[in-house]
Design an enzyme around this catalytic site. Structure first.
Site, short mmCIF file in Angstrom:
data_model
loop_
_atom_site.label_atom_id
_atom_site.label_comp_id
_atom_site.label_asym_id
_atom_site.label_seq_id
_atom_site.Cartn_x
_atom_site.Cartn_y
_atom_site.Cartn_z
N GLY A 12 0.92 -1.12 0.00
CA GLY A 12 -0.04 -0.02 -0.03
C GLY A 12 1.02 1.22 0.12
N GLY A 14 -0.21 4.43 -0.29
CA GLY A 14 -0.93 5.57 -0.17
C GLY A 14 -0.27 6.44 0.95
N HIS A 37 -0.28 -0.92 -8.13
CA HIS A 37 0.21 -0.29 -9.65
C HIS A 37 1.74 -0.38 -9.79
CE1 HIS A 37 -3.78 1.29 -9.59
NE2 HIS A 37 -3.88 1.90 -8.59
N SER A 118 -1.52 11.22 8.90
CA SER A 118 -0.28 10.83 8.19
C SER A 118 0.49 12.12 7.62
CB SER A 118 -0.48 9.89 6.82
OG SER A 118 -1.51 10.56 6.12
N LYS A 169 -13.40 4.65 15.91
CA LYS A 169 -13.35 6.26 15.86
C LYS A 169 -13.73 6.95 14.57
CE LYS A 169 -9.38 6.72 13.88
NZ LYS A 169 -9.12 7.48 12.71
N ASP A 222 -6.81 8.21 19.56
CA ASP A 222 -7.18 8.45 18.12
C ASP A 222 -8.42 9.10 17.84
OD1 ASP A 222 -6.68 8.14 15.43
OD2 ASP A 222 -7.00 6.08 15.34
N ASN A 234 -12.21 11.44 7.56
CA ASN A 234 -13.56 11.14 8.21
C ASN A 234 -14.09 12.28 8.55
OD1 ASN A 234 -13.76 7.95 7.74
ND2 ASN A 234 -11.73 8.32 8.51
N1 LIG Z 1 -3.90 8.52 6.12
C1 LIG Z 1 -3.62 8.23 7.47
O1 LIG Z 1 -3.38 9.32 8.09
C2 LIG Z 1 -3.95 6.79 8.06
C3 LIG Z 1 -4.45 5.84 7.39
N2 LIG Z 1 -5.03 4.92 8.11
C4 LIG Z 1 -5.48 3.69 7.57
O2 LIG Z 1 -4.79 3.00 6.50
C5 LIG Z 1 -5.39 2.53 5.64
C6 LIG Z 1 -4.97 3.14 4.07
O3 LIG Z 1 -5.13 4.61 4.15
P1 LIG Z 1 -4.35 5.70 3.27
O4 LIG Z 1 -2.82 5.04 3.12
O5 LIG Z 1 -4.65 7.23 3.93
O6 LIG Z 1 -5.33 5.53 1.93
P2 LIG Z 1 -4.80 5.88 0.36
O7 LIG Z 1 -6.46 5.92 -0.17
O8 LIG Z 1 -3.89 6.94 0.33
O9 LIG Z 1 -4.01 4.53 -0.03
C7 LIG Z 1 -4.93 3.30 0.09
C8 LIG Z 1 -3.83 2.25 -0.67
O10 LIG Z 1 -4.53 0.96 -0.68
C9 LIG Z 1 -4.48 0.40 -2.12
N3 LIG Z 1 -5.71 -0.06 -2.22
C10 LIG Z 1 -6.59 0.60 -2.23
N4 LIG Z 1 -7.83 -0.60 -2.81
C11 LIG Z 1 -7.12 -1.64 -3.10
C12 LIG Z 1 -7.55 -2.93 -3.62
N5 LIG Z 1 -8.88 -2.81 -3.65
N6 LIG Z 1 -6.72 -3.78 -3.81
C13 LIG Z 1 -5.48 -3.29 -3.77
N7 LIG Z 1 -4.91 -2.18 -3.14
C14 LIG Z 1 -5.99 -1.43 -2.92
C15 LIG Z 1 -4.30 1.65 -2.93
O11 LIG Z 1 -3.65 1.27 -4.10
C16 LIG Z 1 -3.29 2.37 -1.97
O12 LIG Z 1 -2.02 1.92 -2.03
C17 LIG Z 1 -6.85 2.90 5.75
O13 LIG Z 1 -7.34 1.73 6.35
C18 LIG Z 1 -6.71 4.03 6.76
O14 LIG Z 1 -7.70 4.05 7.65
C19 LIG Z 1 -4.36 4.63 9.33
C20 LIG Z 1 -3.65 5.26 10.05
C21 LIG Z 1 -3.32 6.79 9.38
O1 LIG Z 2 -6.74 7.16 11.43
C1 LIG Z 2 -6.34 8.29 11.19
C2 LIG Z 2 -5.53 9.17 12.12
O2 LIG Z 2 -5.18 8.19 13.23
C3 LIG Z 2 -6.48 8.95 9.95
O3 LIG Z 2 -7.82 9.53 9.81
P1 LIG Z 2 -8.44 9.86 8.36
O4 LIG Z 2 -8.56 8.42 8.06
O5 LIG Z 2 -9.92 10.25 9.06
O6 LIG Z 2 -7.72 10.66 7.76
#
Ligand SMILES: NC(=O)C1=CN([C@@H]2O[C@H](COP(=O)(O)OP(=O)(O)OC[C@H]3O[C@@H](n4cnc5c(N)ncnc54)[C@H](O)[C@@H]3O)[C@@H](O)[C@H]2O)C=CC1
Ligand SMILES: O=C(CO)COP(=O)(O)O
Length: 325
Positions: A12, A14, A37, A118, A169, A222, A234
């Site tokens: 991942g 992202g 990708h 993040s 949360k 959190d 969110n």
């Molecule tokens: N961004 C943040 O601040 C934080 C995010 N998280 C959690 O981490 C997870 C990812 O969040 P982000 O990185 O922010 O999201 P993002 O949308 O930036 O990245 C998501 C990643 O998952 C991949 N992905 C999505 N659907 C997919 C699928 N069907 N098959 C394969 N890969 C897939 C995407 O290609 C990408 O690499 C979420 O569950 C989020 O709640 C946890 C803590 C902090």
């Molecule tokens: O889990 C998160 C912070 O701890 C990120 O929150 P959001 O997914 O709502 O941006």
């Protein structure tokens, strides 16, 4: 405990995957980032990996876990799996760690969750998090890997509680965004977040989590971060819905995943199955479904039947003990 630099594969790429890659690199670990990708195959990326860390959105977790299993089942003998996804799987209602444990029953699985926006981590601001696992040594290993001057890592013996804190949360953060979007004030926000925590504990206890975990970093911590920061996706969902945007408009404008939208649906299934009262989540669900307006959701919450603050502690019981005054 192994204090040497580790080979870490982050699944991942992202926002969260990239931030975690930065945090791991602080301690000189070798980090490889993979996403669906990526030009490099998953098999090549996983070669000689010590730690697999999954930061994939909930909807991709099972497919990616199956993919890892199909390409590399035998060579993952001593690999620790870390999951950082905050969501619930529809229908099974599994948490991400439960999915990884089902597919990799012989690997240690560690949950990493805490108040970790993040964007702040990318700005090199300090933060703390929690790692939890049924395998205490594996959790301590991951604590060692990620602990730095920028990132303080605590262990916790309750992986389900840690994982659910970060997941549940998100729904309350949507409601907090609505609260701020409607300019309802600090009193209302404090009431909403506190009662939201009560809902998190009710659901968590039903799913096997310990109450005290929800009062720690991965729960209350959190909750505070996401309910008070416009950086939270969110929170943004709720804020923008309160400003007359439609859900498709909001989701298309967001950078990244707002897991609370799908989590809310799964929570409604769980609550119905186990008869758990989650009034705030219920209003968020109806709002996301376009069945009510933000103002109607507010009225419904304010006009619910009056009750005791604590579950299993009816008002009559207090009064009959002569403590009314
Ligand atoms: N961004 C943040 O601040 C934080 C995010 N998280 C959690 O981490 C997870 C990812 O969040 P982000 O990185 O922010 O999201 P993002 O949308 O930036 O990245 C998501 C990643 O998952 C991949 N992905 C999505 N659907 C997919 C699928 N069907 N098959 C394969 N890969 C897939 C995407 O290609 C990408 O690499 C979420 O569950 C989020 O709640 C946890 C803590 C902090
Ligand atoms: O889990 C998160 C912070 O701890 C990120 O929150 P959001 O997914 O709502 O941006």
């Amino acid at each position: 405990m192994n204090n040497k630099p580790q080979n870490i594969t982050i699944l991942g790429a992202g926002a969260w995957g990239q931030a975690l890659a930065h945090l791991a690199a602080i301690n000189q670990h070798t980090v490889r980032l993979w996403s669906r990708h990526s030009p490099v195959s998953l098999e090549d990326t996983l070669a000689n990996t010590d730690i697999i860390l999954c930061a994939i959105s909930m909807k991709g977790v099972r497919d990616v876990a199956n993919l890892v299993n199909s390409v590399n089942e035998k060579s993952l003998k001593n690999t620790i799996v870390v999951t950082a996804t905050k969501g619930l799987e529809p229908y099974t209602t599994y948490t991400p760690s439960q999915i990884w444990e089902t597919i990799f029953p012989h690997q240690p699985v560690v949950v990493l969750s805490g108040p970790n926006l993040s964007k702040e981590i990318e700005q090199k601001l300090p933060a703390a998090t929690v790692v939890a696992s049924k395998n205490v040594v594996a959790a301590q290993q991951i604590q060692l890997v990620f602990s730095s001057q920028q990132f303080r890592v605590y262990t916790n013996p309750d992986p389900v509680g840690v994982e659910l804190g970060g997941t549940l949360k998100n729904v309350i953060a949507i409601s907090a965004g609505v609260c701020d979007g409607l300019h309802l004030g600090t009193n209302a926000k404090a009431a909403l977040v506190t009662r939201g925590l009560t809902e998190m504990v009710r659901i968590g206890n039903t799913l096997g989590a310990k109450t005290e975990t929800f009062y720690g970093l991965s729960g209350l911590g959190d909750l505070l971060a996401t309910c008070n920061s416009p950086l939270s996706r969110n929170y943004q969902v709720g804020y923008q819905l309160a400003n007359s945007k439609t859900l498709p408009e909001v989701l298309s404008s967001l950078s990244g995943t707002a897991e609370g939208v799908n989590t809310c649906r799964v929570l409604m299934e769980i609550a119905q199955k186990h008869s758990i009262a989650i009034p705030i989540t219920e209003q968020v669900y109806q709002l996301l479904a376009g069945e009510i307006t933000p103002r109607q959701a507010l009225d419904k919450l304010m006009l619910r039947d009056i009750k005791s603050e604590f579950d299993n502690f009816p008002v009559e019981q207090i009064w009959s003990r002569g403590e009314k005054c």
